[in-house]
Structure formats: structure tokens, C-alpha cells
Enzyme design. Structure first.
Site, PDB file in Angstrom:
ATOM      1  N   ALA A  47      43.031  37.926  39.796  1.00 33.70           N
ATOM      2  CA  ALA A  47      44.052  37.143  40.479  1.00 33.70           C
ATOM      3  C   ALA A  47      43.591  35.833  41.116  1.00 33.70           C
ATOM      4  CB  ALA A  47      44.710  38.007  41.555  1.00 33.70           C
ATOM      5  N   ALA A  48      42.376  35.772  41.631  1.00 34.87           N
ATOM      6  CA  ALA A  48      41.957  34.580  42.379  1.00 34.87           C
ATOM      7  C   ALA A  48      41.898  33.354  41.462  1.00 34.87           C
ATOM      8  CB  ALA A  48      40.590  34.840  43.012  1.00 34.87           C
ATOM      9  N   PRO A  49      42.213  32.164  42.014  1.00 30.30           N
ATOM     10  CA  PRO A  49      42.464  31.833  43.425  1.00 30.30           C
ATOM     11  C   PRO A  49      43.896  32.016  43.896  1.00 30.30           C
ATOM     12  CG  PRO A  49      42.398  29.828  42.147  1.00 30.30           C
ATOM     13  CD  PRO A  49      42.087  30.945  41.179  1.00 30.30           C
ATOM     14  N   GLY A  50      44.790  32.529  43.050  1.00 32.71           N
ATOM     15  CA  GLY A  50      46.080  32.959  43.571  1.00 32.71           C
ATOM     16  C   GLY A  50      47.308  32.184  43.151  1.00 32.71           C
ATOM     17  N   GLY A  51      47.166  31.118  42.377  1.00 34.60           N
ATOM     18  CA  GLY A  51      48.344  30.374  41.950  1.00 34.60           C
ATOM     19  C   GLY A  51      49.292  31.212  41.120  1.00 34.60           C
ATOM     20  N   LYS A  52      48.746  31.924  40.148  1.00 34.59           N
ATOM     21  CA  LYS A  52      49.588  32.782  39.312  1.00 34.59           C
ATOM     22  C   LYS A  52      50.131  33.957  40.112  1.00 34.59           C
ATOM     23  CE  LYS A  52      46.935  31.578  35.168  1.00 34.59           C
ATOM     24  NZ  LYS A  52      45.853  30.850  35.863  1.00 34.59           N
ATOM     25  N   ASP A  99      44.557  37.369  33.257  1.00 40.08           N
ATOM     26  CA  ASP A  99      44.096  35.991  33.095  1.00 40.08           C
ATOM     27  C   ASP A  99      42.574  36.055  33.160  1.00 40.08           C
ATOM     28  OD1 ASP A  99      44.575  33.164  32.828  1.00 40.08           O
ATOM     29  OD2 ASP A  99      43.928  32.968  34.910  1.00 40.08           O
ATOM     30  N   CYS A 142      41.781  30.150  29.546  1.00 39.26           N
ATOM     31  CA  CYS A 142      41.827  28.691  29.489  1.00 39.26           C
ATOM     32  C   CYS A 142      40.687  28.192  28.607  1.00 39.26           C
ATOM     33  CB  CYS A 142      41.758  28.078  30.890  1.00 39.26           C
ATOM     34  SG  CYS A 142      40.307  28.550  31.853  1.00 39.26           S
TER      35      CYS A 142
END
Length: 483
Positions: A120-125, A187, A240
Site C-alpha cells: 500500500a505505501a505511500p498511500g495514494g492508491k 501494486d 510501473c
């Protein structure tokens, strides 16, 4: 293009030439890789609409164009440092590269779903998911590194997320005791070739061996996601990077392992030019269904690079029993703090209807969505939002608490001018006018700018307003540059 980028470009492109036959316009790709990446934002739907945010930015001399495929997204010029602007500190927006906003769109989210963000980090998604769920229900955000967890929690606090439990551990070993989820985002950590426009120095570290090493971990993460996915649920796997070793080949291996219990879905996003997944690579022929994966090449939409695969689990596969959720502790007298807070700031009684308080630390109280059902395992790093310190006298709202609740305060609220705003964000004392403090009593006050809460301050009887804005929150301490 800067001199540094011109110097780096030959080495950067040399690391990518193995993809030349996959790219429809190699010269356009090379030109895109050499250009700075635009800054992209999305508006916090709990605080401001995208159109209103664009107008606010225009008033400060920042041009923002809407994204064609995402209603709350905005594209700014390259080089805009969003973290140094007051509106970012106030949690009105989150900076996230356009390509990186894609995976959550394909999760097909709806309120009421139980969701896991495995890396999860850094948390945008994570924040995107939380708002797609209406900031209600149950989202679990997991990551491995402690320093990345800190960044994750910081972003969730700034944006006002209350429906998320944060856990720390290896996603490839995420426990069965956590139960199954309707939606899972993987991700995955990757070689990050798609970020070279932002980080050209990474080119020196890229080679096939790196991608092959990473692929083993990526397969383990995706394999665990399949196990934790509820029958009929959806998994989005994304990276990415451009490397098929980390993308289509990973997905192909997991599909083969599952023997028909998992299927690929077509990944399509109207308004965004995408390319199909690779079906042959390095002498290996893949199932034609891999073409349903989605590739985002930098030159097609002036973005970074990304890969996404959308997978659905066979609904006829037997599911697992639903585990009992973790018990959220409340100590006797904790409700009294909420009553005192409501009284001081004139908060509406109905504000707490969809929230519940929980004591996770001796320092104070957290706010959690009332229908949040966190798993017993893995152990939580935190749940919801730390909103009030109770281990000091007098107790006080945290900055995150002030941002979350301050817009509904009707008492002890002080509107700042632009000059005062800059001083507040720089943690400087200031002297408000008599008119500004006419309706405030000495002590803690919520400070706002243009009606948006910025945080907490202390108004002293001497007439001085002392900033309590935390220095660690962002680069906003350099506030004059934020105008």
C-alpha cells in the site's frame, strides 16, 4: 530539457532498447522519456470538487487541466511542487502521477466491499480506494517497510481517511486469519522503469537479471492475493515497469497454476490510449488472453509507464468462513472527551453518527468508520485516524483531527489572511485583529483559510496566536514559496 537530462538520455534509452519492437513509435517514446513529467493531482472528494480545486489553483496562478479519463484528476505543468502549497497541507488534494491512478479505477469498487491493498505505501492508491468506498466499511492497507508505513499513515491522516486498518508485514505471507476480500490490489514492488521520466538515475540499475529476481516475489504476492480473494472477487495486479518478466509472464504463471479458477478480464479505460498486453516474449508464447492486459506507454498520454492486469476468481470455488473481526476497545469515560469536543467547537451532534472512537494508544483517541470491521490478524499498526490527544492538559485535537472536523466547527474558529496563513504554516506566531478573534475565547482554536481548516493554534490572552502546525507534515514551512 535540462543539461543533466541530455547527458543521461543515451544511457537511459540504452536500458530500454530491448522493448523497441513492442513500441509502436520509438522516436515518440524516446522524446517522451526525455521530457519532464507533468504534475498530476486528484481532488479530495470529501473536501472539494475537482472543478472548484482547479478554480482555486487558477486564482494562485497555477494552470490545471482536467484528465480526460478521471473526473477528479487534474494535470499541472512539470515541476509544480504541490507539497509546498497550503491547499495540499489542508488535504484538499493528493499528488499522484497520472499512470499511477489507473489501477484503482480498474478495481470496480463500490461501498460495502471488503478490500485489501497488499503493497500500500505511500498511500495514494489506498486513499483512492478509501474514497471509492465512501470512507466507510473495511479497507486493509499492508506494507512491509516501517518507514513506508509512516508515509502511508501520514497521507491517510492528511486526507481524513477513517475506514482503513494499516498492517505491516510481508504481503506474500498475509495470514489466512484475515479472511477473504471482495477486491485486492497488488501494486507490486518492481524495477520501476516506468518512472524513469521522474527518476532517470534508475537507468543505471536496470537489467534483465533484476526483473527476473523481482518476478519471484511478484508471483508470491499475486499467488497470495488469489488465496485471499473471495470467490467471484476481483484482483488488480499492477507495476510501473515495462518488463514482461515482471508483468505478463508473472500473470501467465499464476493463471497456469490456478488451472481455470482464475480468469483475465479486459482492462479498458475510456479516454485513455492504451496498448494490449504482450503475448510472446523471449522465445515464450503466451496465451492470447494476455492481450487483455493493459500497457501504458509514456508517449501515448504523456505519462509514466504502467502495466495492469484485471483478474477475477471463479465464483464456484468454495469460499472460507468469515472470521470474527478484531474488538475495538473503548475505555470508560472516552465518550466524555467527544462530548467536550462537541461543546467547545459547536460541532453538530449528527457528526458522530457514522463514526466511533477507539483507544489504540495511551496518547489519545482514534476515529474509525462505524461499520469498519478490521481483521484480528495481522496485528494493526493503526486503525482509522488519530484525532485527539488526551494525555495532555488541556487535551487537544491533532492536526489531522482539525482538518477532518474543523469545517463543521461553529465556535473557536479563526479565519486567516493569506499573509497569516503563510506565517501559520511556517510555525510563526502572529497577531490576529480584534475582528478575527471577536467570537473566539483564549485557548485552542481551529484556524482556516478560505473556509478550509489548516490545523490548530493557541490564542493567548496577550493577543498572540501561536501556530501548532507540525513541522513534519510537509514542506509547507516554506510557505511564502507556496503562493
Amino acid at each position: 530539457m535540462t543539461a543533466r537530462r541530455r547527458t543521461d538520455l543515451p544511457a537511459l534509452l540504452a536500458s530500454l532498447t530491448r522493448y523497441r519492437d513492442l513500441i509502436d513509435d520509438w522516436p515518440a517514446f524516446c522524446e517522451a522519456i526525455a521530457r519532464p513529467l507533468p504534475t498530476c493531482l486528484w481532488a479530495n472528494p470529501a473536501r472539494i470538487a475537482a472543478g472548484a480545486l482547479a478554480e482555486l489553483l487558477a486564482g494562485e496562478g497555477i494552470a490545471a487541466a482536467p484528465l480526460a479519463w478521471r473526473a477528479d484528476g487534474l494535470r499541472l505543468a512539470p515541476g509544480v511542487r504541490s507539497g509546498r502549497h497550503w491547499w495540499y497541507c489542508a488535504g484538499l488534494a493528493h499528488a499522484q502521477e497520472e499512470a499511477s491512478q489507473l489501477p484503482v479505477t480498474l478495481l470496480d469498487l463500490a461501498p460495502g466491499q471488503r478490500v485489501l491493498d497488499l503493497c500500500a505505501a505511500p498511500g495514494g492508491k489506498t486513499a483512492q480506494i478509501a474514497f471509492a468506498l465512501g470512507n466507510r466499511g473495511t479497507l486493509v492497507a499492508n506494507d512491509l517497510a516501517a518507514e513506508r508505513i509512516k508515509a502511508l499513515v501520514g497521507n491517510l491522516d492528511r486526507l481524513g481517511i477513517v475506514n482503513t486498518t494499516v498492517t505491516r508485514g510481508d504481503g506474500a505471507n498475509f495470514p489466512t486469519a484475515a479472511g477473504q476480500f471482495d477486491r485486492i490490489l497488488v501494486d507490486a514492488p518492481c524495477s520501476s522503469e516506468g518512472t524513469l521520466r521522474r527518476n532517470p538515475d534508475r537507468a543505471a540499475d536496470l537489467d534483465v537479471a533484476l526483473s527476473e529476481r523481482l518476478a519471484a516475489r511478484q508471483r508470491a504476492l499475486l499467488r497470495k492475493a488469489v488465496q485471499r480473494c473471495r470467490p467471484g472477487g476481483r484482483i488488480v495486479y499492477s507495476t510501473c515497469t515495462f518488463a514482461p518478466e515482471e508483468n505478463e509472464l508473472v500473470v501467465a504463471d499464476i493463471l497456469a497454476e490456478q488451472g481455470g479458477r482464475l480468469r483475465l478480464c479486459a482492462a479498458e479505460v475510456p479516454g485513455l490510449k492504451t496498448a494490449p498486453g504482450v503475448t510472446a516474449w523471449a522465445g515464450r508464447t503466451l496465451d492470447p488472453s494476455l492481450a487483455q492486459c493493459l500497457r501504458l506507454w509514456p508517449h501515448d498520454n504523456d505519462t509514466g509507464g504502467f502495466f495492469v492486469a484485471v483478474l477475477e476468481k471463479d465464483p464456484t470455488v468454495p469460499g472460507e468462513p468469515e472470521p470474527a473481526p478484531a474488538v475495538l476497545a473503548v475505555e470508560p469515560g472516552d465518550e466524555d472527551w467527544v462530548e467536550a469536543l462537541t461543546d467547545r467547537y459547536g460541532l453538530p451532534e449528527g457528526l458522530w453518527r457514522d463514526l466511533r472512537i477507539q483507544r489504540q494508544t495511551r496518547r489519545g483517541l482514534h476515529l474509525v468508520a462505524a461499520d469498519h470491521r478490521p481483521p484480528v490478524a495481522p496485528g494493526a499498526e493503526g486503525r482509522g485516524l488519530f484525532f485527539q490527544r488526551t494525555n495532555i492538559r488541556p487535551p487537544k485535537l491533532t492536526t489531522a483531527g482539525a482538518l477532518l472536523l474543523g469545517s463543521q466547527a461553529t465556535r473557536h474558529r479563526l479565519e486567516l489572511t493569506a499573509t497569516q496563513r503563510d506565517a501559520y504554516l511556517a510555525r510563526e506566531d502572529l497577531v490576529p485583529s480584534a475582528q478575527q478573534v471577536a467570537e473566539a475565547a483564549p485557548g485552542q482554536v481551529i484556524v482556516t483559510y478560505r473556509g478550509f481548516p489548516l490545523g490548530l493554534a493557541i490564542w493567548h490572552r496577550s493577543g498572540t496566536l501561536a501556530s501548532l502546525f507540525p513541522s513534519r507534515w510537509s514542506g509547507c514551512a516554506g510557505a511564502p514559496a507556496a503562493r
